[in-house]
Design a protein around this motif. Structure first.
Motif, PDB file in Angstrom:
ATOM      1  N   VAL A   4       0.842  -1.193   0.000  1.00 60.03           N
ATOM      2  CA  VAL A   4       0.000   0.000   0.000  1.00 60.03           C
ATOM      3  C   VAL A   4       0.880   1.248   0.000  1.00 60.03           C
ATOM      4  O   VAL A   4       1.799   1.371   0.818  1.00 60.03           O
ATOM      5  N   THR A   5       0.595   2.168  -0.924  1.00 58.79           N
ATOM      6  CA  THR A   5       1.315   3.436  -0.983  1.00 58.79           C
ATOM      7  C   THR A   5       0.310   4.562  -1.181  1.00 58.79           C
ATOM      8  O   THR A   5      -0.540   4.499  -2.075  1.00 58.79           O
ATOM      9  N   LEU A   6       0.391   5.577  -0.320  1.00 58.15           N
ATOM     10  CA  LEU A   6      -0.458   6.755  -0.430  1.00 58.15           C
ATOM     11  C   LEU A   6       0.399   7.936  -0.869  1.00 58.15           C
ATOM     12  O   LEU A   6       1.462   8.183  -0.286  1.00 58.15           O
ATOM     13  N   TYR A   7      -0.071   8.664  -1.870  1.00 63.28           N
ATOM     14  CA  TYR A   7       0.593   9.878  -2.347  1.00 63.28           C
ATOM     15  C   TYR A   7      -0.317  11.059  -1.993  1.00 63.28           C
ATOM     16  O   TYR A   7      -1.387  11.218  -2.586  1.00 63.28           O
ATOM     17  N   LEU A   8       0.096  11.872  -1.041  1.00 66.23           N
ATOM     18  CA  LEU A   8      -0.754  12.920  -0.496  1.00 66.23           C
ATOM     19  C   LEU A   8      -0.083  14.283  -0.622  1.00 66.23           C
ATOM     20  O   LEU A   8       1.132  14.416  -0.404  1.00 66.23           O
ATOM     21  N   THR A   9      -0.875  15.298  -0.953  1.00 60.34           N
ATOM     22  CA  THR A   9      -0.348  16.660  -0.926  1.00 60.34           C
ATOM     23  C   THR A   9      -0.561  17.304   0.441  1.00 60.34           C
ATOM     24  O   THR A   9       0.097  18.289   0.771  1.00 60.34           O
ATOM     25  N   ARG A  10      -1.458  16.727   1.220  1.00 62.18           N
ATOM     26  CA  ARG A  10      -1.688  17.217   2.588  1.00 62.18           C
ATOM     27  C   ARG A  10      -2.340  16.104   3.388  1.00 62.18           C
ATOM     28  O   ARG A  10      -3.167  15.358   2.865  1.00 62.18           O
ATOM     29  N   PHE A  11      -1.952  16.009   4.640  1.00 66.00           N
ATOM     30  CA  PHE A  11      -2.511  14.958   5.496  1.00 66.00           C
ATOM     31  C   PHE A  11      -2.577  15.494   6.919  1.00 66.00           C
ATOM     32  O   PHE A  11      -1.565  15.910   7.490  1.00 66.00           O
ATOM     33  N   ARG A  12      -3.790  15.481   7.475  1.00 73.54           N
ATOM     34  CA  ARG A  12      -3.983  15.952   8.846  1.00 73.54           C
ATOM     35  C   ARG A  12      -4.762  14.905   9.618  1.00 73.54           C
ATOM     36  O   ARG A  12      -5.712  14.306   9.106  1.00 73.54           O
ATOM     37  N   GLY A  13      -4.349  14.667  10.862  1.00 71.39           N
ATOM     38  CA  GLY A  13      -5.045  13.722  11.714  1.00 71.39           C
ATOM     39  C   GLY A  13      -4.536  13.809  13.128  1.00 71.39           C
ATOM     40  O   GLY A  13      -3.514  14.448  13.407  1.00 71.39           O
ATOM     41  N   CYS A  14      -5.258  13.171  14.034  1.00 72.46           N
ATOM     42  CA  CYS A  14      -4.914  13.196  15.456  1.00 72.46           C
ATOM     43  C   CYS A  14      -4.417  11.811  15.861  1.00 72.46           C
ATOM     44  O   CYS A  14      -5.188  10.831  15.844  1.00 72.46           O
ATOM     45  N   LEU A  15      -3.130  11.720  16.231  1.00 69.96           N
ATOM     46  CA  LEU A  15      -2.542  10.453  16.655  1.00 69.96           C
ATOM     47  C   LEU A  15      -3.184   9.989  17.952  1.00 69.96           C
ATOM     48  O   LEU A  15      -3.261  10.747  18.932  1.00 69.96           O
ATOM     49  N   GLY A  70      -5.995   9.887  18.652  1.00 66.75           N
ATOM     50  CA  GLY A  70      -7.093  10.769  19.006  1.00 66.75           C
ATOM     51  C   GLY A  70      -6.703  11.888  19.934  1.00 66.75           C
ATOM     52  O   GLY A  70      -7.573  12.593  20.463  1.00 66.75           O
ATOM     53  N   ILE A  71      -5.384  12.122  20.119  1.00 65.30           N
ATOM     54  CA  ILE A  71      -4.923  13.120  21.098  1.00 65.30           C
ATOM     55  C   ILE A  71      -4.075  14.196  20.434  1.00 65.30           C
ATOM     56  O   ILE A  71      -4.393  15.386  20.492  1.00 65.30           O
ATOM     57  N   LEU A  72      -2.960  13.776  19.826  1.00 66.88           N
ATOM     58  CA  LEU A  72      -1.984  14.710  19.267  1.00 66.88           C
ATOM     59  C   LEU A  72      -2.284  14.939  17.791  1.00 66.88           C
ATOM     60  O   LEU A  72      -2.123  14.036  16.973  1.00 66.88           O
ATOM     61  N   CYS A  73      -2.746  16.141  17.439  1.00 65.14           N
ATOM     62  CA  CYS A  73      -3.119  16.453  16.062  1.00 65.14           C
ATOM     63  C   CYS A  73      -1.913  17.038  15.323  1.00 65.14           C
ATOM     64  O   CYS A  73      -1.286  17.989  15.802  1.00 65.14           O
ATOM     65  N   LEU A  74      -1.609  16.478  14.157  1.00 63.25           N
ATOM     66  CA  LEU A  74      -0.477  16.905  13.347  1.00 63.25           C
ATOM     67  C   LEU A  74      -0.913  17.092  11.908  1.00 63.25           C
ATOM     68  O   LEU A  74      -1.873  16.475  11.449  1.00 63.25           O
ATOM     69  N   THR A  75      -0.193  17.941  11.212  1.00 67.32           N
ATOM     70  CA  THR A  75      -0.421  18.163   9.796  1.00 67.32           C
ATOM     71  C   THR A  75       0.852  17.828   9.029  1.00 67.32           C
ATOM     72  O   THR A  75       1.918  18.360   9.340  1.00 67.32           O
ATOM     73  N   PHE A  76       0.737  16.938   8.052  1.00 69.64           N
ATOM     74  CA  PHE A  76       1.862  16.533   7.213  1.00 69.64           C
ATOM     75  C   PHE A  76       1.686  17.174   5.836  1.00 69.64           C
ATOM     76  O   PHE A  76       0.578  17.230   5.310  1.00 69.64           O
ATOM     77  N   SER A  77       2.780  17.627   5.252  1.00 65.58           N
ATOM     78  CA  SER A  77       2.765  18.103   3.873  1.00 65.58           C
ATOM     79  C   SER A  77       4.161  17.929   3.298  1.00 65.58           C
ATOM     80  O   SER A  77       5.121  17.734   4.056  1.00 65.58           O
ATOM     81  N   PRO A  78       4.317  17.993   1.984  1.00 63.15           N
ATOM     82  CA  PRO A  78       5.657  17.814   1.407  1.00 63.15           C
ATOM     83  C   PRO A  78       6.671  18.857   1.868  1.00 63.15           C
ATOM     84  O   PRO A  78       7.872  18.599   1.883  1.00 63.15           O
ATOM     85  N   ASP A  79       6.203  20.044   2.253  1.00 62.35           N
ATOM     86  CA  ASP A  79       7.120  21.123   2.631  1.00 62.35           C
ATOM     87  C   ASP A  79       7.240  21.331   4.126  1.00 62.35           C
ATOM     88  O   ASP A  79       8.201  21.952   4.588  1.00 62.35           O
ATOM     89  N   LEU A 109       7.040  18.860   7.064  1.00 65.11           N
ATOM     90  CA  LEU A 109       6.932  17.648   7.857  1.00 65.11           C
ATOM     91  C   LEU A 109       6.995  18.016   9.333  1.00 65.11           C
ATOM     92  O   LEU A 109       7.741  18.912   9.716  1.00 65.11           O
ATOM     93  N   PRO A 110       6.228  17.370  10.211  1.00 64.11           N
ATOM     94  CA  PRO A 110       6.323  17.649  11.638  1.00 64.11           C
ATOM     95  C   PRO A 110       7.694  17.267  12.161  1.00 64.11           C
ATOM     96  O   PRO A 110       8.264  16.259  11.780  1.00 64.11           O
ATOM     97  N   VAL A 111       8.268  18.075  13.050  1.00 66.86           N
ATOM     98  CA  VAL A 111       9.593  17.833  13.606  1.00 66.86           C
ATOM     99  C   VAL A 111       9.499  17.841  15.118  1.00 66.86           C
ATOM    100  O   VAL A 111       9.168  18.858  15.720  1.00 66.86           O
ATOM    101  N   PRO A 112       9.827  16.712  15.825  1.00 64.55           N
ATOM    102  CA  PRO A 112      10.104  15.416  15.208  1.00 64.55           C
ATOM    103  C   PRO A 112       8.797  14.697  14.875  1.00 64.55           C
ATOM    104  O   PRO A 112       7.795  14.942  15.528  1.00 64.55           O
ATOM    105  N   PRO A 113       8.769  13.826  13.880  1.00 61.93           N
ATOM    106  CA  PRO A 113       7.548  13.095  13.539  1.00 61.93           C
ATOM    107  C   PRO A 113       7.314  11.956  14.521  1.00 61.93           C
ATOM    108  O   PRO A 113       7.822  10.871  14.355  1.00 61.93           O
ATOM    109  N   VAL A 114       6.543  12.216  15.558  1.00 64.35           N
ATOM    110  CA  VAL A 114       6.302  11.226  16.602  1.00 64.35           C
ATOM    111  C   VAL A 114       5.144  10.331  16.192  1.00 64.35           C
ATOM    112  O   VAL A 114       4.028  10.794  16.015  1.00 64.35           O
TER     113      VAL A 114
END
Length: 295
Positions: free
Chosen positions: A231-242, A244-253, A255-260
Motif C-alpha cells: 500500500v502506498t499513499l501519495y498525499l499533498t496534505r494529510f492531517r489527523g490526530c494520533l 485521538g490526542i496529538l493532532c499533526l499536519t503533514f505536507s511535502p514542505d 513535515l512535523p519535527v520530530p515526527p512522533v
C-alpha cells in the motif's frame, strides 16, 4: 588480570559507558525483533541504526577517553532524547532511559586525583573527541526528517487537483513515512508526501473530486475501506490526530519535527488531499457513488 581490570575501571566512568553501549545495542536490536507493531520511520529504520551506533561509540569514548566525558555525555544525551521520537519511542523507552542514565553518570563522574600529578588533557583526546559530532550529524541525517526526502516518484498519472478525503479513523499497519516524491499530472509534476504500509483500514471514508473541468464532481463514500498488500499513499496534505490526542499536519514542505508516531498507531479526524493510492487489494463496505454539480 582481574586486579588490573579493576584498577583500569576505577580510572574512568566505566558504568556510564556500559549503559550507553547497552542503550545503543537495544536500539539496534528492537527493529530486528519479530514484533509486528513496530513503526519504521525514514528509509528502512535507518535512524535506529545511526543513533544506536552513535550511542555505542559514545560509550566507548567514555571508556577510552574519560577526559572528554563532559563533551561526550552532552552529545549522548541529545541522541538519547532524539531516539524517543525517531526509533520506536526509544526502543519502547528502555533505550532512551539507559542512554539518559548513562549520560548523566558520565557527566557527573569525577576522577580520583593522583598526588603530585596535575590534571590535564592529552592533545589526542581533543583530536579524537571531534569524531562524536560527526556521528551526531550522521544520526540526524538518518533520522526521518532527512531520510524522507529521498522517496521514489510514482509513474502513475494523477489528477491535477487531488481529491479531498476524510475519515473518522485511519489505522495503518507497518507504517513508514517514506518521504517526498512526485507524481505526474496533466499540468506537470505534483509534489506529494509518500506513505507506505502493509495494510490500512479507514472508517467512514469520504472522497470528493475537486477537478471541475468535466462539468461535474464525484463523491464516493464507504462505511469502511480496507487496503492490503503493498500500500502506498501519495498525499499533498494529510492531517489527523494520533491516538485521538496529538493532532499533526503533514505536507511535502512542512513535515512535523520530530515526527512522533506511536507503535500502536491510529489516527482520528483524518482530512487529506489524496493525489494517488496504490494497493494489491482494495475492499470497500457500503460503497456509494454520486455526482455533484461542477464548481
Amino acid at each position: 588480570m582481574l586486579l588490573r581490570f579493576r584498577a583500569w575501571r576505577r580510572t574512568r566512568p566505566f558504568w556510564a559507558g556500559a549503559l550507553l553501549v547497552l542503550s545503543g545495542a537495544e536500539l539496534l536490536v528492537v527493529p530486528l525483533s519479530p514484533v509486528t507493531v513496530l513503526v519504521s520511520l525514514g528509509l528502512g529504520g535507518l535512524a535506529a541504526l545511526g543513533i544506536g551506533l552513535a550511542l555505542i561509540a559514545a560509550g566507548l569514548f567514555l571508556w577510552f577517553l574519560p577526559s572528554a566525558r563532559h563533551y561526550v555525555s552532552v552529545n549522548a544525551l541529545i541522541l538519547s532524547v532524539l531516539s524517543f521520537a525517531a526509533t520506536n519511542l526509544g526502543g519502547f523507552l528502555l533505550g532512551t532511559g539507559l542512554g539518559i542514565a548513562g549520560s548523566a553518570m558520565g557527566f557527573g563522574w569525577t576522577p580520583r586525583e593522583t598526588p603530585g600529578r596535575a590534571p590535564g588533557r592529552r592533545p589526542a583526546d581533543r583530536a579524537l573527541a571531534v569524531v562524536l559530532p560527526a556521528l551526531l550529524v550522521t544520526a540526524a541525517t538518518l533520522s526521518p526528517g532527512a531520510a524522507g526526502r529521498a522517496a521514489a516518484s510514482s509513474a502513475v498519472p494523477a489528477a491535477a487537483a487531488p481529491p479531498a478525503v476524510t475519515a473518522s479513523r485511519f489505522a495503518p499497519r507497518g507504517f513508514t513515512l517514506a518521504g517526498v516524491g512526485e507524481v505526474p499530472t496533466a499540468r506537470g509534476p505534483l509534489r506529494v508526501l509518500v506513505l507506505r504500509m502493509r495494510a490500512a483500514s479507514l472508517s467512514d471514508y469520504r472522497l470528493t473530486t475537486r477537478d471541475g473541468t468535466a462539468g461535474t464532481q464525484l463523491a464516493l463514500a464507504a462505511r469502511s475501506l480496507e487496503l492490503r498488500g503493498d500500500v502506498t499513499l501519495y498525499l499533498t496534505r494529510f492531517r489527523g490526530c494520533l491516538e485521538g490526542i496529538l493532532c499533526l499536519t503533514f505536507s511535502p514542505d512542512t513535515l512535523p519535527v520530530p515526527p512522533v508516531v506511536p507503535p500502536f498507531v491510529f489516527m482520528t479526524d483524518v482530512r487529506a488531499e489524496q493525489a494517488l493510492v496504490t494497493a494489491d487489494v482494495i475492499r470497500a463496505d457500503g460503497l456509494r457513488l454520486r455526482a455533484l454539480p461542477g464548481v
